[in-house]
Every structure is written in C-alpha cells, then in structure tokens.
Design an enzyme around this catalytic site. Structure first.
Site, mmCIF file in Angstrom:
data_model
loop_
_atom_site.group_PDB
_atom_site.id
_atom_site.type_symbol
_atom_site.label_atom_id
_atom_site.label_comp_id
_atom_site.label_asym_id
_atom_site.label_seq_id
_atom_site.Cartn_x
_atom_site.Cartn_y
_atom_site.Cartn_z
ATOM 1 N N GLY A 104 0.834 -1.195 0.182
ATOM 2 C CA GLY A 104 0.148 0.371 0.078
ATOM 3 C C GLY A 104 0.736 1.433 -0.319
ATOM 4 O O GLY A 104 2.073 1.042 -0.018
ATOM 5 N N GLY A 109 5.233 3.850 -9.090
ATOM 6 C CA GLY A 109 6.206 2.765 -9.099
ATOM 7 C C GLY A 109 5.241 1.484 -9.247
ATOM 8 O O GLY A 109 5.076 0.060 -10.098
ATOM 9 N N HIS A 110 4.253 1.627 -8.136
ATOM 10 C CA HIS A 110 3.660 0.481 -8.210
ATOM 11 C C HIS A 110 2.252 0.791 -9.010
ATOM 12 O O HIS A 110 1.460 -0.989 -9.652
ATOM 13 C CB HIS A 110 2.693 0.511 -6.591
ATOM 14 C CG HIS A 110 3.278 1.004 -5.694
ATOM 15 N ND1 HIS A 110 3.256 1.724 -4.303
ATOM 16 C CD2 HIS A 110 3.690 -0.407 -4.846
ATOM 17 C CE1 HIS A 110 3.952 1.483 -3.678
ATOM 18 N NE2 HIS A 110 3.508 -0.172 -3.570
ATOM 19 N N ASP A 130 13.235 -3.620 -5.423
ATOM 20 C CA ASP A 130 13.919 -4.542 -4.650
ATOM 21 C C ASP A 130 14.527 -5.801 -5.363
ATOM 22 O O ASP A 130 13.475 -6.583 -5.213
ATOM 23 C CB ASP A 130 12.867 -4.931 -4.151
ATOM 24 C CG ASP A 130 12.063 -2.961 -2.962
ATOM 25 O OD1 ASP A 130 12.156 -3.368 -2.292
ATOM 26 O OD2 ASP A 130 11.030 -2.340 -4.063
ATOM 27 N N SER A 168 9.077 5.338 -3.279
ATOM 28 C CA SER A 168 9.072 4.406 -2.663
ATOM 29 C C SER A 168 7.815 4.874 -1.597
ATOM 30 O O SER A 168 7.423 6.421 -1.065
ATOM 31 C CB SER A 168 10.679 4.719 -1.843
ATOM 32 O OG SER A 168 10.425 4.223 -0.542
ATOM 33 N N ARG A 176 8.365 5.590 1.285
ATOM 34 C CA ARG A 176 9.107 5.805 2.525
ATOM 35 C C ARG A 176 9.441 6.593 2.642
ATOM 36 O O ARG A 176 9.569 7.849 3.755
ATOM 37 C CB ARG A 176 10.517 4.492 2.639
ATOM 38 C CG ARG A 176 10.122 3.476 3.825
ATOM 39 C CD ARG A 176 11.439 3.100 4.112
ATOM 40 N NE ARG A 176 10.423 1.715 4.974
ATOM 41 C CZ ARG A 176 10.367 0.329 4.763
ATOM 42 N NH1 ARG A 176 10.691 0.838 3.104
ATOM 43 N NH2 ARG A 176 10.268 -0.757 5.239
HETATM 44 P P1 AMP Z 1 6.125 -2.317 -1.419
HETATM 45 O O1 AMP Z 1 4.483 -1.385 -1.504
HETATM 46 O O2 AMP Z 1 6.817 -1.430 -1.533
HETATM 47 O O3 AMP Z 1 6.182 -3.363 -1.188
HETATM 48 O O4 AMP Z 1 6.248 -2.472 -2.712
HETATM 49 C C1 AMP Z 1 5.002 -3.336 -3.913
HETATM 50 C C2 AMP Z 1 6.117 -3.966 -5.294
HETATM 51 O O5 AMP Z 1 6.061 -2.414 -5.640
HETATM 52 C C3 AMP Z 1 7.461 -4.414 -4.616
HETATM 53 O O6 AMP Z 1 7.597 -4.919 -5.847
HETATM 54 C C4 AMP Z 1 8.334 -2.930 -4.954
HETATM 55 O O7 AMP Z 1 9.991 -4.049 -5.809
HETATM 56 C C5 AMP Z 1 7.763 -2.551 -6.572
HETATM 57 N N1 AMP Z 1 8.058 -1.044 -6.101
HETATM 58 C C6 AMP Z 1 8.273 0.057 -5.846
HETATM 59 N N2 AMP Z 1 8.808 1.230 -5.506
HETATM 60 C C7 AMP Z 1 9.218 0.912 -6.955
HETATM 61 C C8 AMP Z 1 9.413 1.791 -8.021
HETATM 62 N N3 AMP Z 1 10.194 3.216 -7.849
HETATM 63 N N4 AMP Z 1 9.465 1.787 -9.169
HETATM 64 C C9 AMP Z 1 8.749 -0.453 -9.359
HETATM 65 N N5 AMP Z 1 8.826 -0.882 -8.983
HETATM 66 C C10 AMP Z 1 8.272 -0.401 -7.489
#
Ligand code: AMP
Length: 280
Positions: free
Chosen positions: A31, A36-37, A150, A185, A187
């Site tokens: 979430g 990116g998501h 990641d 990100s 974060r």
């Molecule tokens: P997270 O919500 O941070 O666990 O991310 C969920 C998915 O989105 C994971 O596969 C991450 O690698 C991908 N993700 C997060 N940030 C990015 C980004 N800046 N570019 C591409 N994929 C991303």
C-alpha cells in the site's frame, strides 16, 4: 472493482476465473501506492484478463517494530487509484487473516538472504517469502509483478518459485523515479523536507558510478562510492556492492559474463532507502 478481505473469498473468485479460462495477474504491495506501484499494475493489466492487487503491510518482514509502526497506510487513497486504473480485485486482509497462527516456516534462501539487505535486516527475506507464498497459494496467479527497485527481493522471489515449484511467471518491472532521480518509495513521505531535498544524491551517485565503469574496476567504483558518502553529513551508507543478478555474488571483473547490478542502502536520519542500477 471488488474489494476482498478473506482468503476464502479470493479463492472462490479465482476458482470462477479459472473455470472461465481467464488469465490472472497478481501485484503484491504494502500500500501507500505511488507511480512505481502504478507501473506494475499497468503492466499486469496489459498482460492478463484479470488483475488482483494485494495491499498488506506484512509484519513478519519488519525486523524493526518502529519501522512497522510508522510505515505509511493510505488505504482509501490506494483504492481510489486502483479503481481509476480499472483493477478487477483488491485483496486487503487484516493480519489475523494472513497469520491466524504464528508462521514458523523457514525457507531455504541461503546464500541469497545472507548478503546486502540480509546483513542489515535479519529474517526480512524469510518474512517476505512467508507472505508471498501465502499470496501465491491464495490467488494462484499466472503472472506476478515485482519491481526491480527491490532487486534482491526479486532474485529471492525467483528462488521461492523454484523451491516451491509454483507454476507462476515472475515479471520484473523497471524502477520508476521522481523527476529529480530519487527512486519512488512509500517511505519517501517520511523524509523531512531537508532530507527529501538531499535524497536524490543517492541516484546521482549511482548514475555517476555507472559512467565510471569505463575507467575504474568494480572494487575501485565501490571505494569511490564509499568516499562520496563519507564526505556527506546527512547520509550513512550501509553498503554499496556490485553483484550479479542470479546469485548476488560480488563482481570482480567487468569481463564476467553476467548482468551486473550496483545495489545501495543508505540511512537518512531515521529513514532507510535502497536503490540500484544495472551496469551493463
Ligand atoms: P512495496 O509496497 O514497497 O512492498 O512494493 C510493492 C512492489 O512495488 C514491489 O515489487 C516493489 O519492488 C515495487 N516498487 C516499489 N517502488 C517501486 C519503484 N519506484 N519502481 C518500480 N517498482 C517499485
């Protein structure tokens, strides 16, 4: 868009889809969604008949309780974004739904989990494997989408698919960056204005490091990156390593016939950011 909160309801929907011969793409997330998501979701929508996005802040992958507590949660906004993208299903369970009892499973991830992030976040990747295996087994997707942001996680998910013999294609998706180069990100919103202003330094150093490939060896570049961060007050560098994309082993020589990835983790104040760049 249908919002599901139980594993049973997801399994029932997936059963229907399979019976109709539809392909299914899964995008696992925690979430606090950003572009990116969004890029993963877009790719999943273009390659599958139906798409399910999971939103779950997985407690077993947090080694620091403070980090889990302060992790951003923006469910209403996330649902709006996914609705606007015409996602078919969102799976947003509570913790008790995913972990009705303690998950004691240990996955054989060594040595992939013993380098880079693994040295700084004990048991993190076992927690990732726990939740991803549960999501895979609940949703039985044809394809699952993961970001190269990641990078180590992506390599480990591929290992998970092999050891668990899942019939799922893992689709890697490129890193999406802010206009100033900072990798997107969830974060990033936790950075103070001063930290946010300084943060693009990380990707700038990665881009410069890549350009130095013509003149410096992998070890010389590693040392150069360490030196750049030592000169900075705002950052504490956890690591910078150039590794291969299969076994995450340090690259000794540019002539090695493997894909080479420079991986970095940096602390800015109390926030820890990771990024990486492909060298070839
Ligand atoms: P997270 O919500 O941070 O666990 O991310 C969920 C998915 O989105 C994971 O596969 C991450 O690698 C991908 N993700 C997060 N940030 C990015 C980004 N800046 N570019 C591409 N994929 C991303």
């Amino acid at each position: 868009m249908e919002i599901l909160t139980t594993r049973k309801s997801v399994a029932a929907r997936v059963g229907d889809l399979k019976q109709k011969g539809y392909s299914l793409g899964l995008v696992p997330t925690m979430g606090a969604l950003h572009e990116g998501h969004g890029s993963l979701v877009q790719k999943a929508l273009s390659e599958n008949d139906k798409v399910i996005v999971s939103i779950f802040v997985n407690p077993t992958q947090f080694n620091d309780p403070e980090d889990l507590k302060k992790y951003p949660r923006t469910l209403d906004k996330d649902l709006q974004m996914l609705q606007g993208m015409h996602v078919d299903f969102v799976f947003a369970p509570e913790s008790e739904e995913m972990y009705p009892e303690e998950d004691k499973r240990k996955f054989e991830l060594y040595p992939l989990d013993s380098v880079l992030e693994g040295l700084f976040r004990k048991n993190h990747f076992n927690g990732v494997a726990q939740i991803v295996s549960k999501l895979f087994e609940t949703t039985s997707p044809d394809r699952a989408y993961f970001g190269q942001k990641d990078f180590q996680q992506l390599v480990i998910i591929k290992r998970l698919v092999t050891i668990m013999e899942y019939d799922i294609s893992i689709v890697p998706c490129p890193i999406i960056r802010e206009p100033d180069g900072l990798a997107m990100s969830s974060r990033n919103v936790l950075l103070s204005p001063k930290e946010r202003k300084a943060a693009p330094f990380i990707s700038q150093i990665l881009f410069k490091a890549k350009a130095l490939k013509e003149t410096l060896s992998p070890e010389e570049i590693r040392q150069w990156v360490v030196d750049q961060f030592n000169k900075q007050q705002v950052f504490a560098l956890d690591y910078f390593e150039i590794v291969d994309d299969l076994e995450l082993k340090r690259i000794a020589d540019w002539s090695d016939e493997v894909t080479k990835v420079g991986c970095i983790a940096v602390q800015i104040g109390r926030i820890r950011l990771i990024d990486n760049i492909i060298f070839d």
